[in-house]
Design a protein around this motif. Structure first.
Motif, PDB file in Angstrom:
ATOM      1  N   ARG A   5       0.893  -1.714   0.150  1.00 53.52           N
ATOM      2  CA  ARG A   5       0.382  -0.051   0.045  1.00 53.52           C
ATOM      3  C   ARG A   5       0.810   1.504   0.432  1.00 53.52           C
ATOM      4  NH1 ARG A   5      -2.482   3.715   3.788  1.00 53.52           N
ATOM      5  NH2 ARG A   5      -0.959   3.170   5.252  1.00 53.52           N
ATOM      6  N   VAL A   6       0.609   2.069  -0.886  1.00 49.90           N
ATOM      7  CA  VAL A   6       0.751   3.788  -1.023  1.00 49.90           C
ATOM      8  C   VAL A   6       0.724   4.661   0.236  1.00 49.90           C
ATOM      9  CG1 VAL A   6       1.668   5.017  -2.457  1.00 49.90           C
ATOM     10  CG2 VAL A   6       1.265   3.029  -3.533  1.00 49.90           C
ATOM     11  N   GLU A   7       1.184   4.957   1.044  1.00 48.08           N
ATOM     12  CA  GLU A   7       1.197   5.825   2.356  1.00 48.08           C
ATOM     13  C   GLU A   7       1.190   7.317   1.386  1.00 48.08           C
ATOM     14  OE1 GLU A   7       2.868   7.929   6.029  1.00 48.08           O
ATOM     15  OE2 GLU A   7       3.808   5.902   5.048  1.00 48.08           O
ATOM     16  N   ARG A   8      -0.330   8.071   1.946  1.00 48.01           N
ATOM     17  CA  ARG A   8      -0.521   9.089   0.918  1.00 48.01           C
ATOM     18  C   ARG A   8      -0.650  10.101   3.232  1.00 48.01           C
ATOM     19  NH1 ARG A   8      -2.006   9.816  -4.484  1.00 48.01           N
ATOM     20  NH2 ARG A   8      -1.998   7.978  -4.818  1.00 48.01           N
ATOM     21  N   ARG A   9      -0.464  11.169   2.460  1.00 45.78           N
ATOM     22  CA  ARG A   9      -1.104  11.858   3.762  1.00 45.78           C
ATOM     23  C   ARG A   9      -1.148  13.024   3.301  1.00 45.78           C
ATOM     24  NH1 ARG A   9       4.739  11.215   6.431  1.00 45.78           N
ATOM     25  NH2 ARG A   9       5.239  12.779   6.080  1.00 45.78           N
ATOM     26  N   GLU A 106      -2.220  16.703  -0.870  1.00 43.83           N
ATOM     27  CA  GLU A 106      -1.471  16.174  -0.715  1.00 43.83           C
ATOM     28  C   GLU A 106      -0.610  14.521  -0.902  1.00 43.83           C
ATOM     29  OE1 GLU A 106      -3.946  11.864  -2.248  1.00 43.83           O
ATOM     30  OE2 GLU A 106      -5.239  12.062  -0.804  1.00 43.83           O
ATOM     31  N   VAL A 107       0.761  14.374  -0.738  1.00 46.67           N
ATOM     32  CA  VAL A 107       1.918  13.559  -1.095  1.00 46.67           C
ATOM     33  C   VAL A 107       1.744  12.639  -0.850  1.00 46.67           C
ATOM     34  CG1 VAL A 107       2.685  16.207  -0.312  1.00 46.67           C
ATOM     35  CG2 VAL A 107       2.481  13.544   1.248  1.00 46.67           C
ATOM     36  N   LEU A 108       2.386  11.222  -1.419  1.00 46.41           N
ATOM     37  CA  LEU A 108       3.450  10.106  -1.658  1.00 46.41           C
ATOM     38  C   LEU A 108       3.923  10.701  -0.836  1.00 46.41           C
ATOM     39  CD1 LEU A 108       2.867   9.072  -5.049  1.00 46.41           C
ATOM     40  CD2 LEU A 108       0.930   9.167  -2.987  1.00 46.41           C
ATOM     41  N   VAL A 109       4.100   9.450   0.246  1.00 45.93           N
ATOM     42  CA  VAL A 109       5.296   9.105   1.443  1.00 45.93           C
ATOM     43  C   VAL A 109       6.261   8.203   0.752  1.00 45.93           C
ATOM     44  CG1 VAL A 109       6.277   8.877   4.086  1.00 45.93           C
ATOM     45  CG2 VAL A 109       3.729  10.116   3.193  1.00 45.93           C
ATOM     46  N   GLU A 110       7.822   7.818   0.865  1.00 42.54           N
ATOM     47  CA  GLU A 110       8.329   7.048   0.911  1.00 42.54           C
ATOM     48  C   GLU A 110       9.995   6.715   1.375  1.00 42.54           C
ATOM     49  OE1 GLU A 110      11.228   5.750  -2.901  1.00 42.54           O
ATOM     50  OE2 GLU A 110       8.564   5.278  -3.576  1.00 42.54           O
ATOM     51  N   ILE A 114       8.956  12.787   0.149  1.00 39.86           N
ATOM     52  CA  ILE A 114       7.821  12.672  -0.365  1.00 39.86           C
ATOM     53  C   ILE A 114       7.603  13.178  -1.510  1.00 39.86           C
ATOM     54  CG2 ILE A 114       6.682  13.237   2.318  1.00 39.86           C
ATOM     55  CD1 ILE A 114       7.578  16.283   1.871  1.00 39.86           C
ATOM     56  N   GLY A 116       4.868  13.648  -4.946  1.00 43.79           N
ATOM     57  CA  GLY A 116       3.240  13.606  -5.866  1.00 43.79           C
ATOM     58  C   GLY A 116       3.234  16.080  -6.328  1.00 43.79           C
TER      59      GLY A 116
END
Length: 583
Positions: A5-9, A106-110, A114, A116
């Protein structure tokens, strides 16, 4: 195997970089790297105070994440104030100024990084911020308005590179919000002066929301026709739309004696318009009135308001000159509404908005083919689209623009927008004397028409009357002190100064044009030429690289061909050659 699952916040993102970093590196590579490292060390405690997390640094850039937009903006303001102090004793060419963009998205977290659209928007906002400035997205602005001690300015919708839709952008002027200095005060003109502030829309009916803007637009136009009255341009007035700022402060910032404000409420076929005229110097209400009428009486009400304002300000001049109504009204309020909405869209400067404006204007002409203002506004919309390369066949674009302008003049010889656009098209084709005559006719009809005064200066410049061009474009800037019409006003004034070989005076105006619209390649050309003349080769190279990302590669031969009918051609080309632009 289950897909990870891709974490978003949702987070507040601050992107910053150093303006002119390549130029600074060229001047002193080791010293620049050292100063950048020292500056970053100095701002780290401020970032920590506001719970910011430095995601990464990239050369002169930094990406920071905050738990709230309020924290991000407060941190940004403190950083810019600190940088102003640290730069104060340095020579201007050695100063290191941050440009900052802030977005809530909203950003993608890796891991610790971050990515997106949320990050991309912040980076693009940083790109259009002025050196030492801060730009915010609408989403960020909504979270901080009223919560921090800062003054925001609405920059309208901006086209950001690689962002699909135009975004509404706000800026914080650190010179106003982040220091104790009072706002600059412009001197009052010799003649009576006024600003028509955007009327407040009090209607519950969203279909009639445009009425308030339309009333403001028409009253500004009507008052602008009086040659003894100095009227602030519509776009500068609209900077204050929906701003809770004391009218006396606004008048002081714009440098005017009087301010008109009011409201519009519609319900069914009824309307109520209120208006009040204020002597901003004394804080007195000179005149106030309330009008309860039918919708179809709107044009008569606007004429009555204008007559009352003029009579209150200068009764003796009013009696001597009389009031000249602003052309023939359309057959219906619906047609007027289509044109009002189109004008608002055109003034947002985006491609989609321009296309929608043209659609509304074409519809207005279908309904009432004899309404000159609809033809004149469509002529301007097409001309602007052609200038910005929204039209593939530019020759055909200018022909269509000229055709609608001529039709507007056939219907109403006193239509100033049509006169201006006819003059622009004549100037572009090298017919200088006819172009000047049309512009002079437009300004005789509407002396406070700031845009026409700028384009008149443009025509004078092309005809070789450089000093006259400087005078006229300076007047336009005074009439519109808060809005540069996407950089057009500052570009033409700077270009006139460049043509007169006043390069140092031209430079700040040409830099301001690029800051106002960094996505239009045309603004960069004059700035690069000016840098060439001043020997600012590194800065010219930086702007050339940025310019070539938004347009075809700049070539001296192409530009010389495009300017061959204009008097400033050679000084322009000479500067490009000095800047190292290839033939």
């Amino acid at each position: 195997m289950a897909q990870q699952r891709v974490e978003r916040r949702l987070t507040a993102i601050l992107a910053a970089d150093v303006a002119g970093y390549s130029r600074l590196m060229g001047l002193d590579e080791a010293g620049t790297v050292r100063r950048l490292r020292d500056h970053l060390a100095a701002v780290r405690p401020i970032i920590g105070e506001h719970d910011g997390r430095i995601v990464k640094t990239t050369g002169d850039g930094v990406l920071i994440e905050f738990p709230s937009v309020v924290a991000a903006v407060e941190c940004a303001v403190k950083v810019q104030k600190l940088m102003a102090r640290r730069n104060a004793k340095l020579l201007a060419e050695r100063r290191m100024l941050y440009r900052i963009g802030i977005n809530l998205g909203e950003v993608l977290v890796e891991g610790d990084d971050i990515f997106g659209d949320g990050v991309n928007v912040a980076a693009r906002l940083e790109g259009i911020a002025k050196p030492g400035g801060i730009c915010l997205s609408r989403s960020a602005y909504d979270q901080v308005k009223g919560k921090i001690d800062a003054q925001f300015a609405d920059m309208g919708e901006q086209r950001l590179k690689n962002i699909a839709e135009p975004l509404q952008v706000f800026r914080i002027d650190i010179g106003l919000a982040a220091t104790a200095r009072a706002p600059p005060t412009l001197p009052l003109p010799d003649e009576p002066s006024i600003v028509v502030l955007p009327f407040t829309n009090l209607s519950d009916d969203s279909e009639h929301a445009y009425f308030a803007d339309g009333v403001t637009e028409d009253l500004t136009t009507a008052l602008s026709r009086l040659r003894w009255l100095f009227v602030i341009a519509r776009n500068s007035a609209f900077v204050y739309k929906e701003k809770a700022i004391d009218v006396r402060t606004i008048a002081r910032e714009l440098g005017v004696r009087y301010a008109l404000e009011g409201s519009v409420r519609t319900a069914g076929q009824r309307m109520r318009i209120t208006g009040q005229l204020i002597d901003a110097e004394k804080g007195n209400h000179i005149w106030a009135e309330k009008y309860d009428r039918q919708l179809h009486d709107i044009f008569a009400v606007q004429d009555e308001i204008t007559e009352n304002i003029v009579a209150a300000i200068e009764p003796h001049l009013y009696a001597r000159e009389g009031y000249r109504a602003a052309g023939q009204p359309p057959e219906s309020v619906d047609v007027w509404g289509l044109v009002v909405r189109a004008i608002d869209l055109i003034n947002k400067f985006g491609r989609k908005q321009n296309e929608e404006a043209q659609r509304l204007l074409s519809r207005a002409i279908e309904i009432d083919p004899h309404y000159a203002r609809a033809h004149a506004t469509l002529s301007w919309a097409i001309w602007w689209a052609t200038l910005y390369y929204y039209v593939e066949d530019r020759s055909e674009g200018y022909r269509q623009s000229a055709r609608h302008a001529q039709e507007a003049l056939r219907l109403d010889q006193s239509e100033p927008w049509a006169r201006m656009t006819v003059g622009l098209n004549l100037s572009t084709s090298g017919q200088h004397q006819r172009a000047l005559a049309e512009h002079e006719a437009a300004l005789n009809l509407n002396p406070s028409f700031a845009l026409a005064r700028t384009t008149y200066g443009w025509a004078l410049l092309r005809a070789g009357r450089f000093d006259d061009a400087i005078t006229e474009t300076a007047k336009a800037l005074r009439m519109s002190p808060m809005d540069s019409f996407a950089g057009l006003y500052t570009t033409i004034h700077g270009l006139a100064l460049l043509a007169a070989r006043r390069f140092a005076e031209a430079l700040p105006h040409l830099r301001a044009s690029v800051a106002a619209d960094a996505e239009f390649a045309g603004h960069y050309n004059a700035l690069i030429s000016c840098c060439g003349h001043l020997g600012l080769i590194e800065e010219a190279a930086e702007f050339t690289a940025r310019r070539n990302k938004v347009g075809p590669p700049l070539m001296v031969g192409v530009l010389r061909n495009n300017l061959r009918a204009f008097a400033h051609c050679e000084v322009f080309a000479e500067g490009l050659i000095k800047a190292g632009i290839p033939e």
